[in-house]
Design a protein around this motif. Structure first.
Motif, PDB file in Angstrom:
ATOM      1  N   ALA A 115       0.828  -1.202   0.000  1.00 25.71           N
ATOM      2  CA  ALA A 115       0.000   0.000   0.000  1.00 25.71           C
ATOM      3  C   ALA A 115       0.864   1.254   0.000  1.00 25.71           C
ATOM      4  CB  ALA A 115      -0.918   0.004   1.225  1.00 25.71           C
ATOM      5  N   GLY A 116       0.341   2.303  -0.608  1.00 24.39           N
ATOM      6  CA  GLY A 116       1.020   3.591  -0.571  1.00 24.39           C
ATOM      7  C   GLY A 116       0.869   4.242   0.790  1.00 24.39           C
ATOM      8  N   ILE A 117       1.677   5.248   1.041  1.00 22.02           N
ATOM      9  CA  ILE A 117       1.659   5.965   2.320  1.00 22.02           C
ATOM     10  C   ILE A 117       1.405   7.445   2.056  1.00 22.02           C
ATOM     11  CG2 ILE A 117       3.012   6.678   4.334  1.00 22.02           C
ATOM     12  CD1 ILE A 117       4.574   4.082   4.122  1.00 22.02           C
ATOM     13  N   ILE A 118       0.505   8.018   2.827  1.00 16.71           N
ATOM     14  CA  ILE A 118       0.301   9.470   2.838  1.00 16.71           C
ATOM     15  C   ILE A 118       0.655   9.976   4.233  1.00 16.71           C
ATOM     16  CG2 ILE A 118      -1.387  11.333   2.858  1.00 16.71           C
ATOM     17  CD1 ILE A 118      -2.851  10.093   0.642  1.00 16.71           C
ATOM     18  N   THR A 119       1.559  10.925   4.305  1.00 13.53           N
ATOM     19  CA  THR A 119       1.804  11.614   5.566  1.00 13.53           C
ATOM     20  C   THR A 119       1.189  13.013   5.459  1.00 13.53           C
ATOM     21  OG1 THR A 119       4.003  12.247   4.754  1.00 13.53           O
ATOM     22  CG2 THR A 119       3.875  10.359   6.250  1.00 13.53           C
ATOM     23  N   VAL A 120       0.518  13.421   6.528  1.00 18.75           N
ATOM     24  CA  VAL A 120      -0.094  14.746   6.573  1.00 18.75           C
ATOM     25  C   VAL A 120       0.480  15.488   7.773  1.00 18.75           C
ATOM     26  CG1 VAL A 120      -2.231  14.091   5.420  1.00 18.75           C
ATOM     27  CG2 VAL A 120      -2.055  13.833   7.887  1.00 18.75           C
ATOM     28  N   SER A 121       0.765  16.749   7.608  1.00 16.67           N
ATOM     29  CA  SER A 121       1.321  17.519   8.717  1.00 16.67           C
ATOM     30  C   SER A 121       0.858  18.963   8.653  1.00 16.67           C
ATOM     31  CB  SER A 121       2.857  17.455   8.713  1.00 16.67           C
ATOM     32  OG  SER A 121       3.386  18.239   7.667  1.00 16.67           O
ATOM     33  N   ASN A 122       1.002  19.641   9.780  1.00 13.39           N
ATOM     34  CA  ASN A 122       0.755  21.075   9.828  1.00 13.39           C
ATOM     35  C   ASN A 122       1.859  21.803   9.075  1.00 13.39           C
ATOM     36  OD1 ASN A 122       2.326  19.987  12.053  1.00 13.39           O
ATOM     37  ND2 ASN A 122       2.425  22.061  12.868  1.00 13.39           N
ATOM     38  N   HIS A 199       3.689  13.094   0.653  1.00 19.04           N
ATOM     39  CA  HIS A 199       3.501  13.978   1.805  1.00 19.04           C
ATOM     40  C   HIS A 199       2.639  15.167   1.392  1.00 19.04           C
ATOM     41  CE1 HIS A 199       4.189  15.844   5.653  1.00 19.04           C
ATOM     42  NE2 HIS A 199       4.454  16.986   5.022  1.00 19.04           N
ATOM     43  N   ILE A 200       1.713  15.559   2.289  1.00 18.82           N
ATOM     44  CA  ILE A 200       0.772  16.642   2.005  1.00 18.82           C
ATOM     45  C   ILE A 200       0.707  17.594   3.195  1.00 18.82           C
ATOM     46  CG2 ILE A 200      -1.628  17.241   1.453  1.00 18.82           C
ATOM     47  CD1 ILE A 200      -1.979  14.519   0.219  1.00 18.82           C
ATOM     48  N   PHE A 201       0.663  18.887   2.890  1.00 20.93           N
ATOM     49  CA  PHE A 201       0.340  19.903   3.881  1.00 20.93           C
ATOM     50  C   PHE A 201      -1.116  20.321   3.624  1.00 20.93           C
ATOM     51  CE2 PHE A 201       4.960  20.423   3.319  1.00 20.93           C
ATOM     52  CZ  PHE A 201       5.393  20.304   4.635  1.00 20.93           C
ATOM     53  N   ASP A 231      -6.270   0.476  -0.371  1.00 20.98           N
ATOM     54  CA  ASP A 231      -6.118   1.051   0.965  1.00 20.98           C
ATOM     55  C   ASP A 231      -4.779   1.782   1.051  1.00 20.98           C
ATOM     56  OD1 ASP A 231      -8.527   0.025   1.756  1.00 20.98           O
ATOM     57  OD2 ASP A 231      -7.678  -1.811   2.589  1.00 20.98           O
ATOM     58  N   VAL A 232      -4.833   3.005   1.546  1.00 28.64           N
ATOM     59  CA  VAL A 232      -3.637   3.827   1.702  1.00 28.64           C
ATOM     60  C   VAL A 232      -3.374   4.026   3.194  1.00 28.64           C
ATOM     61  CG1 VAL A 232      -2.618   6.099   1.288  1.00 28.64           C
ATOM     62  CG2 VAL A 232      -4.003   5.003  -0.488  1.00 28.64           C
ATOM     63  N   ILE A 233      -2.134   3.951   3.590  1.00 24.12           N
ATOM     64  CA  ILE A 233      -1.755   4.146   4.988  1.00 24.12           C
ATOM     65  C   ILE A 233      -1.558   5.646   5.223  1.00 24.12           C
ATOM     66  CG2 ILE A 233      -0.078   3.579   6.794  1.00 24.12           C
ATOM     67  CD1 ILE A 233       0.645   1.083   5.122  1.00 24.12           C
ATOM     68  N   VAL A 234      -2.316   6.190   6.174  1.00 25.31           N
ATOM     69  CA  VAL A 234      -2.241   7.621   6.490  1.00 25.31           C
ATOM     70  C   VAL A 234      -1.539   7.798   7.826  1.00 25.31           C
ATOM     71  CG1 VAL A 234      -3.528   9.747   6.871  1.00 25.31           C
ATOM     72  CG2 VAL A 234      -4.368   8.061   5.224  1.00 25.31           C
ATOM     73  N   VAL A 235      -0.446   8.553   7.834  1.00 22.76           N
ATOM     74  CA  VAL A 235       0.325   8.781   9.056  1.00 22.76           C
ATOM     75  C   VAL A 235       0.380  10.289   9.331  1.00 22.76           C
ATOM     76  CG1 VAL A 235       2.573   8.539  10.190  1.00 22.76           C
ATOM     77  CG2 VAL A 235       1.730   6.727   8.677  1.00 22.76           C
ATOM     78  N   PRO A 236      -0.130  10.739  10.477  1.00 26.73           N
ATOM     79  CA  PRO A 236      -0.031  12.161  10.816  1.00 26.73           C
ATOM     80  C   PRO A 236       1.358  12.478  11.389  1.00 26.73           C
ATOM     81  CG  PRO A 236      -1.215  10.997  12.539  1.00 26.73           C
ATOM     82  CD  PRO A 236      -0.909   9.970  11.467  1.00 26.73           C
ATOM     83  N   PRO A 267      -0.863   5.212  12.421  1.00 31.82           N
ATOM     84  CA  PRO A 267      -1.714   5.257  11.221  1.00 31.82           C
ATOM     85  C   PRO A 267      -3.174   5.540  11.557  1.00 31.82           C
ATOM     86  CG  PRO A 267      -0.182   3.427  11.092  1.00 31.82           C
ATOM     87  CD  PRO A 267      -0.045   3.990  12.486  1.00 31.82           C
ATOM     88  N   VAL A 268      -3.807   6.306  10.702  1.00 34.55           N
ATOM     89  CA  VAL A 268      -5.199   6.716  10.915  1.00 34.55           C
ATOM     90  C   VAL A 268      -6.137   5.668  10.319  1.00 34.55           C
ATOM     91  CG1 VAL A 268      -6.927   8.498  10.442  1.00 34.55           C
ATOM     92  CG2 VAL A 268      -4.524   9.146  10.821  1.00 34.55           C
ATOM     93  N   ASP A 269      -7.103   5.233  11.120  1.00 31.75           N
ATOM     94  CA  ASP A 269      -8.107   4.280  10.629  1.00 31.75           C
ATOM     95  C   ASP A 269      -9.296   5.053  10.055  1.00 31.75           C
ATOM     96  OD1 ASP A 269      -9.738   2.151  10.079  1.00 31.75           O
ATOM     97  OD2 ASP A 269     -10.204   1.682  12.176  1.00 31.75           O
ATOM     98  N   TYR A 270      -9.534   4.908   8.780  1.00 37.22           N
ATOM     99  CA  TYR A 270     -10.656   5.589   8.125  1.00 37.22           C
ATOM    100  C   TYR A 270     -11.504   4.601   7.328  1.00 37.22           C
ATOM    101  CZ  TYR A 270      -7.541   5.256   4.069  1.00 37.22           C
ATOM    102  OH  TYR A 270      -6.717   4.777   3.083  1.00 37.22           O
ATOM    103  N   SER A 271     -11.337   3.310   7.602  1.00 31.17           N
ATOM    104  CA  SER A 271     -12.022   2.266   6.833  1.00 31.17           C
ATOM    105  C   SER A 271     -13.537   2.369   6.957  1.00 31.17           C
ATOM    106  CB  SER A 271     -11.550   0.878   7.288  1.00 31.17           C
ATOM    107  OG  SER A 271     -11.783   0.696   8.682  1.00 31.17           O
ATOM    108  N   ASP A 272     -14.035   2.840   8.121  1.00 27.72           N
ATOM    109  CA  ASP A 272     -15.480   2.949   8.306  1.00 27.72           C
ATOM    110  C   ASP A 272     -16.092   3.970   7.347  1.00 27.72           C
ATOM    111  OD1 ASP A 272     -13.927   4.818   9.860  1.00 27.72           O
ATOM    112  OD2 ASP A 272     -15.790   5.486  10.790  1.00 27.72           O
ATOM    113  N   ILE A 273     -15.355   5.030   7.035  1.00 25.81           N
ATOM    114  CA  ILE A 273     -15.864   6.050   6.119  1.00 25.81           C
ATOM    115  C   ILE A 273     -15.923   5.513   4.689  1.00 25.81           C
ATOM    116  CG2 ILE A 273     -15.478   8.369   5.209  1.00 25.81           C
ATOM    117  CD1 ILE A 273     -14.003   9.050   7.791  1.00 25.81           C
TER     118      ILE A 273
END
Length: 307
Positions: A115-122, A199-201, A231-236, A267-273
Motif C-alpha cells: 500500500a502507498g503511504i500518505i503523511t499529513v502535517s501542519n 507527503h501533504i500539507f 487502501d492507503v496508509i495515512v500517518v499524521p 496510522p489513521v483508521d478511516y475504513s469505516d468512512i
C-alpha cells in the motif's frame, strides 16, 4: 492727452483683452473632475499547467512511464540525499526532539508493504520541507523510498532550472486555485497506487498562529484517499518550532538553536468512512469531507498531546 487717446484700441490692448477674455472663459467652463480614472495595478497572467516547461511537464502526465532511467533515479537520489544531509545538520544545530520515528521507519521499509503511504502535517514554515526530513536516517534519505510532496507550481516551476531541480527533488507541481481535479493530484494518486510515499500539507498555506492552532484542511487529501482505490496508509506528523527557526515575516535568515519537536503518529483508521461510501450511505462530497476531518482530528490530538 484727450479721452479719445485713452480708449483708443491699439493692437497691444486688443491682444491683452482677448487673452483675458479667453482665459476667463476657460476657467469658467473648465470641467470639474469628481471621479478621477482609477489607476489599475498590473496583474500578471494566471499560472496554469501549461506554464510549466514542456520537457518537465510530460513527466507528470498520466499515464506514467513504468520506470525512470537509471541516470534520472541516481540524480534524484543525489539531490534529495544532499538536501537531506543539509537538513540533518540544521536539526542537529537546533534543540530538536523526534518521537516515534522508528515506528514510521519500520512501516516505510516493510518488505511486505504494497500500500502507498500518505503523511499529513501542519505547515508552520516555508522550509518545513525539506528541513523536517533531516530527522530521517541516511538510509532513507538516499533511497528511492523518499517522499513525493505537492508544491505550488507558480513558485517551484517558473524556470527550466527550478523545474528540473524540484522534479529531481520529487516535488509534484500543483496549481493554486485550480481545485482538486488537476494533473498534479492525478499524478499523486498514480504514485500511491504504486506504493509510493506522498507527503501533504493539507492547510495549503503556512500558518503561524497562536498556540500552533491549524486552519481548516483542504479537501484534496480526502479526494486522493477516495480515488487511490487501494487502501492507503495515512500517518499524521505533528511538528512545532519551525516558526521560530524561520518566521514568516522579518529576517530572511534561518535561526539556529530553536526548540523543535517532530512527532510521528500512529496510522489513521478511516475504513469505516470508505465502507459507508461504498455502501451508498454517504455521497462523494460527504465522504471527502469526513476523510479530511479524520486527518485533521488525528493531527489535532498530537498537537494537544505534545504541544
Amino acid at each position: 492727452m484727450t479721452s479719445s487717446h485713452v480708449f483708443r484700441l491699439t493692437k497691444k490692448k486688443l491682444g491683452l483683452l482677448s487673452t483675458v477674455a479667453l482665459g476667463a472663459t476657460y476657467w469658467y467652463y473648465k470641467p470639474v473632475v469628481t471621479n478621477p480614472t482609477p489607476v489599475i495595478p498590473y496583474i500578471p497572467p494566471p499560472f496554469v499547467w501549461e506554464s510549466i516547461p514542456k520537457p518537465v511537464l510530460k513527466r507528470f502526465t498520466v499515464p506514467l512511464p513504468s520506470k525512470d532511467s537509471t541516470g534520472w533515479m541516481w540524480s534524484s537520489t543525489v539531490v534529495i540525499g544532499v538536501t537531506g544531509v543539509i537538513a540533518k545538520g540544521f536539526l542537529q544545530l537546533s534543540k530538536c526532539r523526534v518521537y516515534n520515528l522508528e515506528r514510521f521507519e519500520d512501516l516505510l521499509h516493510d518488505p511486505n508493504r504494497k500500500a502507498g503511504i500518505i503523511t499529513v502535517s501542519n505547515h508552520e514554515s516555508v522550509l518545513d520541507d525539506p528541513l523536517l526530513w533531516g530527522a530521517l536516517p541516511l538510509r532513507t534519505l538516499f533511497s528511492q523510498k523518499m517522499r513525493w510532496t505537492l508544491a505550488a507550481a507558480d513558485i517551484c516551476y517558473t524556470s527550466i532550472f527550478k523545474s528540473y531541480f524540484f522534479t529531481l527533488g520529487k516535488t509534484i507541481p500543483t496549481i493554486r486555485g485550480a481545485g482538486i481535479y488537476q494533473p498534479g493530484v492525478d499524478f499523486a494518486i498514480e504514485k500511491l497506487k504504486r506504493g509510493s510515499w506522498i507527503h501533504i500539507f493539507p492547510e495549503s498555506k503556512v500558518t503561524q498562529g497562536k498556540d500552533y492552532e491549524m486552519i481548516r484542511f483542504k479537501w484534496g487529501v480526502g479526494h486522493i484517499l477516495m480515488d487511490a482505490e487501494e487502501d492507503v496508509i495515512v500517518v499524521p506528523i505533528w511538528h512545532q518550532g519551525m516558526d521560530l527557526a524561520k518566521p514568516l515575516y522579518g529576517t530572511p535568515l534561518v535561526h539556529l538553536g530553536k526548540p523543535i519537536s517532530i512527532v510521528f503518529g500512529e496510522p489513521v483508521d478511516y475504513s469505516d468512512i470508505i465502507t459507508a461510501w461504498k455502501e451508498g450511505k454517504l455521497t462523494r462530497e460527504e465522504t471527502r469531507i469526513k476523510l479530511t476531518d479524520r486527518c485533521y482530528e488525528a493531527l489535532e490530538r498530537l498537537r494537544l498531546e505534545y504541544r
